[in-house]
Write an enzyme that holds these catalytic residues in place. Sequence first.
Site, PDB file in Angstrom:
ATOM      1  N   HIS A   1      -6.790 -19.333 -17.297  1.00 57.49           N
ATOM      2  CA  HIS A   1      -7.793 -19.326 -16.227  1.00 57.49           C
ATOM      3  C   HIS A   1      -8.812 -18.199 -16.403  1.00 57.49           C
ATOM      4  CE1 HIS A   1      -5.156 -16.229 -14.308  1.00 57.49           C
ATOM      5  NE2 HIS A   1      -6.282 -15.829 -13.760  1.00 57.49           N
TER       6      HIS A   1
ATOM      7  N   ASP B   1      -1.182 -22.109 -17.813  1.00 56.18           N
ATOM      8  CA  ASP B   1      -2.007 -20.903 -17.693  1.00 56.18           C
ATOM      9  C   ASP B   1      -1.784 -19.867 -18.793  1.00 56.18           C
ATOM     10  OD1 ASP B   1      -4.016 -19.429 -16.589  1.00 56.18           O
ATOM     11  OD2 ASP B   1      -2.856 -18.651 -14.922  1.00 56.18           O
TER      12      ASP B   1
ATOM     13  N   SER C   1      -4.888 -10.403 -14.832  1.00 53.14           N
ATOM     14  CA  SER C   1      -4.360 -11.667 -15.356  1.00 53.14           C
ATOM     15  C   SER C   1      -4.360 -11.672 -16.876  1.00 53.14           C
ATOM     16  CB  SER C   1      -5.196 -12.833 -14.851  1.00 53.14           C
ATOM     17  OG  SER C   1      -5.056 -12.993 -13.458  1.00 53.14           O
TER      18      SER C   1
END
Length: 234
Positions: free
Chosen positions: A72, A103, A171
């Site tokens: 993402h 992801d 992330s």
Amino acid sequence: MIKKFFLYISVLILGIIPVMAQNFSPDEMVNINVYEKINPAIVSIDANLDDGFSAGTGCIVRSDGVILTGSHVIEGANEIDVTTYDGKIYKASVLAKMGKNKDLALLKITPKSRLKTISFGDSSEIKVGQKVLAIGNPFGFAGTLTSGIVSRIDYAKGRIQTDAAINPGCSGGPLLNSQGEVIGISQSIYNPDNNISNIGIGFAIPVNDAKKFIETANLKNSPLMAKKRFAFKE
């Protein structure tokens, strides 16, 4: 004369003590050692999108510039910039992306010299309550270290829950055990009030899922494909 001699010796001792012994606790030394070992293998990622940009973190998994991150982070990117811990900036290409809801993604840069790489742990061996550390780039503050514990293991969704601070920009970064091994890849935070800052509930993808992804990616002649290096329990 004797007093001056003792004063001179005292000054020498006082001058040496701060260098020789910093008086760090054992727990502090774990944090320091893990950070100094792993941070050189962590990068920041900036992806240019049609409607803005996306920022995240990545883990160098191969010394010639293969990087693991969250899909993402680079979804819909026109251009991807990777910045290493020493401030060098490289253009990155996408090698592979996981399917829906997984992801994970692999990027490739072309460094002028070999890069430091992360060490993989075994996420099947993690325990609720164990100490964990996270390194990321929250809000652009590169190379930020946070600590906490494994708060919960969500077996149904395949996620590690932690109270180590994970914020936007983290992330794709590593969740580490006390030996400096990556046991998870930071993915998201829980924000029921639409607050983008950390409230103590973060999630990471178990590293064994990342190992499977790397093994099945099309990386010919990659040392990452060695079975012994990626041995793990189902």
